[in-house]
Every structure is written in structure tokens, then in C-alpha cells.
Write a protein that holds these residues in place. Structure first.
Motif, mmCIF file in Angstrom:
data_model
loop_
_atom_site.group_PDB
_atom_site.id
_atom_site.type_symbol
_atom_site.label_atom_id
_atom_site.label_comp_id
_atom_site.label_asym_id
_atom_site.label_seq_id
_atom_site.Cartn_x
_atom_site.Cartn_y
_atom_site.Cartn_z
ATOM 1 N N GLY A 156 0.684 -1.213 -0.044
ATOM 2 C CA GLY A 156 0.030 -0.057 -0.040
ATOM 3 C C GLY A 156 0.959 1.193 0.075
ATOM 4 O O GLY A 156 1.849 1.271 -0.599
ATOM 5 N N THR A 157 0.435 2.205 0.806
ATOM 6 C CA THR A 157 1.225 3.455 0.971
ATOM 7 C C THR A 157 1.689 3.658 2.411
ATOM 8 O O THR A 157 1.190 4.103 3.261
ATOM 9 N N PRO A 158 2.942 3.067 2.729
ATOM 10 C CA PRO A 158 3.376 3.104 3.855
ATOM 11 C C PRO A 158 3.470 4.331 4.412
ATOM 12 O O PRO A 158 4.136 5.509 3.745
ATOM 13 N N GLY A 159 3.190 4.788 5.649
ATOM 14 C CA GLY A 159 3.839 6.352 6.233
ATOM 15 C C GLY A 159 2.648 7.082 6.828
ATOM 16 O O GLY A 159 2.905 8.055 7.009
ATOM 17 N N GLN A 160 1.300 6.477 6.580
ATOM 18 C CA GLN A 160 0.281 7.120 7.002
ATOM 19 C C GLN A 160 -0.047 7.301 8.390
ATOM 20 O O GLN A 160 -0.317 8.270 9.200
ATOM 21 N N ARG A 161 0.057 5.940 8.990
ATOM 22 C CA ARG A 161 -0.126 5.848 10.301
ATOM 23 C C ARG A 161 1.129 5.133 10.803
ATOM 24 O O ARG A 161 1.250 3.790 10.479
#
Length: 278
Positions: free
Chosen positions: A154-159
Motif C-alpha cells: 500500500g502506501t506506508p507512512g500514513q499511520r
């Protein structure tokens, strides 16, 4: 601080696409240049063939490896062009950890894949890939972003969760991860058994990060009946974490190193991308 120069490791591996997609996403997000390091697997000597190995057998393996490398390069360059990400390609016949440690020291971030925790055919695993994150965390001197073997990154680094115990390795990991932390929607500084931690408590680290405009909170748990690594994995799942930041620990600074239990547990059972630093 930001990531402007990212290296992603590729080899004869069906998970190349997952690593490439994750690395391209990061490169677009940080406006970075992306370089692929492709390691060619060495020819394999089949034990039952005895001492005499026909030269044409080795050459056939070399030619096949180069053909697969050429196909991987075409796919990588097409994906980078489609995403508008400036890219380069490096090819090496060194073992993965040797090549990545050598080239990776000149990059801001190294993206690698988690080794298959349960390979159906261990002999089919490209040499050196099974220990790549373990060795690089100690040898490269750069942050290592490890993409899980299963599922999509996915897109790591949001949470983001920071595994914090006050050690110098954990402190190094926090500062290596600052580009992620400052851009995250939520950051949790998480301690396990805080009474046993070394150095700075999590609340003080949270205050430090808040001064960098990080959206942060401190939390902890007590792991009475489970290992610390299992407690971290449980917390990442419960909180919907998409990136775990932690220090990597080695009991011995040897090529065949024996890792601490927490690092080994996370390396074996990660469910989201993990940024290791030492």
C-alpha cells in the motif's frame, strides 16, 4: 531532511513488482530519484553431479539469469517512466547483501523485501536473499525499509508506530525515519514494558517529535505473557499501522549474526512495512 535518493533491491523474485511499486510510490511522494539494484544469482552447482560440471551448464545458467535481468529492467524502466520517476539501473553479480551494502551507503533509503518466511523450496531461494534485511540493517549504515512478503504494501507512512525503548538504535531509527514521521497523519511512540526501558521515556520522545510538528501520541503496554515482538505485532494490527519504525539489534557483529529476539520476531512475522535502522 527528506529522501531524495532511494535504492530498491531486485533479483530473480516474483515479489519484484511489489517492491518496485512501493519504491516508486515513495519516490513520487518525496520527489526522489529511484535506482534499482539487480543482483544476478550465481550459477548453482548441483551436489549430485559430482566434481565434473560441464561448462555449458554454468553458461546456460548465466545466460538465463541475464535474460531474466533484462526482462526485469524493461519492466522497471517502463513502470518508472509511467509514474514520471527519474530512475537508474545497476546490475551486480555480487551477493545481495554485499552489493546493497556497497552501493546503498550512497543513498538516503534502501528498499528491500522480507525473505519468504516459509519457502516451499529453500533451494530455489536466490542466494543471500534470505538474510538481506538482517545483514543490511547492520552493514549498510542506512535505513532499511522492508516490504512484507505477503500482501500489498500500500502506501506506508500514513499511520506510523515507533517501537521505543530508549536505546541508541531506537533513537537512530527515529531520526532516520523523520521524513515519514513529519508527513504522517498519525505517529504513535509505543513502548513495551516501559519500566524496563533504557534512557528517555516515550513521553519525552513524543514531545521532541511534536516540536518538529509531528502529529504524535505516546502509548505503552505491559507484555506479561507474550514476547515483546509479539506485543508489537499485535499493536500494529490493532491500530491499523502501515509502517513500523524500530532499531535493529545484533548480538554479534559477524556476517552470520544472531539477532535479538524482537528483531527476529518482527523480521519473520511482519504484517506491514518496517523501517529498520542501527
Amino acid at each position: 531532511m527528506t529522501y531524495k535518493d532511494i535504492l530498491v533491491h531486485l533479483t530473480e523474485d516474483p515479489r519484484n513488482v511489489a517492491r518496485t511499486d512501493a519504491a516508486l510510490d515513495l519516490a513520487r511522494r518525496f520527489g526522489a530519484h529511484l535506482t534499482a539494484l539487480y543482483t544476478l544469482p550465481p550459477p548453482q552447482q548441483l551436489y549430485y553431479m559430482g566434481e565434473y560440471i560441464p561448462a555449458e551448464l554454468f553458461q546456460r545458467q548465466i545466460d538465463d539469469a541475464k535474460k531474466k535481468a533484462a526482462a526485469a529492467r524493461t519492466a522497471f524502466e517502463a513502470a518508472a517512466a509511467k509514474q514520471g520517476v527519474p530512475s537508474d539501473w545497476i546490475e551486480s553479480d555480487r551477493l545481495p547483501a554485499d552489493a546493497a551494502a556497497h552501493f546503498g551507503r550512497a543513498f538516503d533509503l534502501i528498499v528491500v523485501g522480507q525473505p519468504d518466511p516459509e519457502p516451499k523450496d529453500p533451494l530455489a531461494v536466490p542466494p543471500g536473499v534470505d538474510v538481506l534485511p538482517h545483514e543490511l540493517a547492520i552493514r549498510a549504515g542506512r535505513p532499511i525499509l522492508t516490504i512484507p512478503y505477503a500482501g500489498k504494501a500500500g502506501t506506508p507512512g500514513q499511520r506510523v508506530m515507533v517501537a521505543w525503548n530508549g536505546s541508541k538504535e531506537a533513537s537512530r531509527a527515529v531520526h532516520d525515519a523523520m521524513p515519514f514521521l513529519t508527513a504522517a497523519k498519525q505517529v504513535v511512540v509505543f513502548g513495551v514494558d516501559p519500566a524496563k526501558a533504557r534512557g528517555t521515556p516515550g513521553a519525552e520522545l513524543a514531545r521532541h517529535l511534536a516540536r518538529h510538528d509531528v502529529k504524535v501520541e505516546a502509548a505503552h503496554t505491559v507484555a506479561d505473557d507474550i514476547e515483546i515482538g509479539e506485543a508489537l505485532l499485535s499493536a500494529t494490527a490493532d491500530r491499523g499501522i502501515d509502517l513500523l519504525v524500530m532499531g535493529a539489534y545484533g548480538h554479534a557483529r559477524l556476517r552470520e549474526m544472531v539477532f535479538g529476539g524482537v528483531t527476529e520476531t518482527i523480521m519473520r512475522s511482519m504484517t506491514c512495512p518496517v523501517l529498520f535502522s542501527n
